[in-house]
Design a protein around this motif. Structure first.
Motif, PDB file in Angstrom:
ATOM      1  N   GLU A   1      -1.712  -3.198  -7.733  1.00 20.50           N
ATOM      2  CA  GLU A   1      -2.190  -2.639  -6.467  1.00 20.50           C
ATOM      3  C   GLU A   1      -1.334  -3.252  -5.366  1.00 20.50           C
ATOM      4  O   GLU A   1      -0.947  -4.421  -5.443  1.00 20.50           O
TER       5      GLU A   1
ATOM      6  N   MET B   1      -0.302  -2.934  -0.925  1.00 23.28           N
ATOM      7  CA  MET B   1      -0.391  -2.285   0.378  1.00 23.28           C
ATOM      8  C   MET B   1       0.992  -1.777   0.781  1.00 23.28           C
ATOM      9  O   MET B   1       1.980  -2.494   0.663  1.00 23.28           O
TER      10      MET B   1
ATOM     11  N   TRP C   1      -3.213   1.755   0.386  1.00 19.88           N
ATOM     12  CA  TRP C   1      -3.152   0.919  -0.807  1.00 19.88           C
ATOM     13  C   TRP C   1      -2.742   1.770  -1.996  1.00 19.88           C
ATOM     14  O   TRP C   1      -3.376   2.778  -2.315  1.00 19.88           O
TER      15      TRP C   1
ATOM     16  N   ALA D   1      -8.748  -0.877   0.012  1.00 18.75           N
ATOM     17  CA  ALA D   1      -8.824  -1.422  -1.341  1.00 18.75           C
ATOM     18  C   ALA D   1     -10.067  -2.292  -1.461  1.00 18.75           C
ATOM     19  O   ALA D   1     -10.360  -3.096  -0.578  1.00 18.75           O
TER      20      ALA D   1
END
Length: 212
Positions: free
Chosen positions: A85, A87, A96, A117
């Motif tokens: 994950e 940004m 995200w 997120a």
């Protein structure tokens, strides 16, 4: 012209069944989609197609990418998946990015963009990934991402925290996505989540076509 003949070669991973009228040659639509995915902005593509006598606006080209509805479809070749994950910024706005890559083939299995997120969103991503690929026996490779590790642990998934090796596959994909989105920000000037998601899925299909 030889150049037009070269560009009009069939691109197997682009399905043009959405085309209802023959206003634009199909080879031009395919080339427009491919040019966008390799890094050209919509306006740059519009000018490029003009050199071949194809007069289409950047909005029309955006619609081609959207209507093609390219979705990454693959198979899991090994018992491990690299997930992450991250940004990213689109036209100054935070989103995200979640993704899953097969470290054996470097193919993108799933990629999603969210406005924020948290654990719930992380579960949505993992649930969709599982629904597509039935990952009962797969071990997930993660780093110290904010939510993936904790959700995988809480929900009983097999996972390993690793920062190198097979997990590098997802790092390379995320780096390329960041590079491309930052290089043609005007394509996402309205920061529409659906627009960006459509591009990501189309990019995944393009990326996977180059791994074979």
């Amino acid at each position: 012209m030889a150049e037009i003949e070269r560009l009009s070669e069939r691109i197997a991973w682009i399905d043009l069944s959405f085309v209802e009228r023959d206003r634009t040659p199909r080879w031009a639509i395919e080339v427009g989609i491919r040019c966008h995915l390799v890094g050209m902005s919509l306006r740059e593509i519009s000018k490029f197609l003009e050199s071949f006598g194809i007069d289409r606006s950047h909005v029309a080209i955006h619609n081609w990418v959207h209507k093609a509805d390219l979705q990454p479809i693959s198979t899991v070749s090994e018992d491990q998946l690299a997930v992450d994950e991250k940004m990213i910024r689109l036209h100054g706005q935070k989103f995200w990015l979640y993704g899953a890559v097969d470290p054996q083939t470097n193919e993108i299995l799933h990629v999603s963009l969210y406005p924020t997120a948290n654990k719930q969103i992380t579960r949505w991503f993992l649930t969709e990934l599982h629904r597509r690929y039935q990952l009962n026996n797969v071990e997930f490779l993660v780093d110290d991402a904010d939510y993936l590790g904790s959700v995988l642990a809480e929900d009983g998934y097999r996972f390993q925290i690793i920062r190198h090796g097979n997990r590098n596959a997802i790092e390379r994909v995320f780096w390329e996505i960041e590079r491309r989105t930052s290089s043609f920000a005007n394509s996402f000037s309205n920061v529409a989540l659906e627009t960006a998601q459509n591009w990501l899925e189309a990019f995944a299909v393009y990326h996977n076509s180059r791994q074979t």
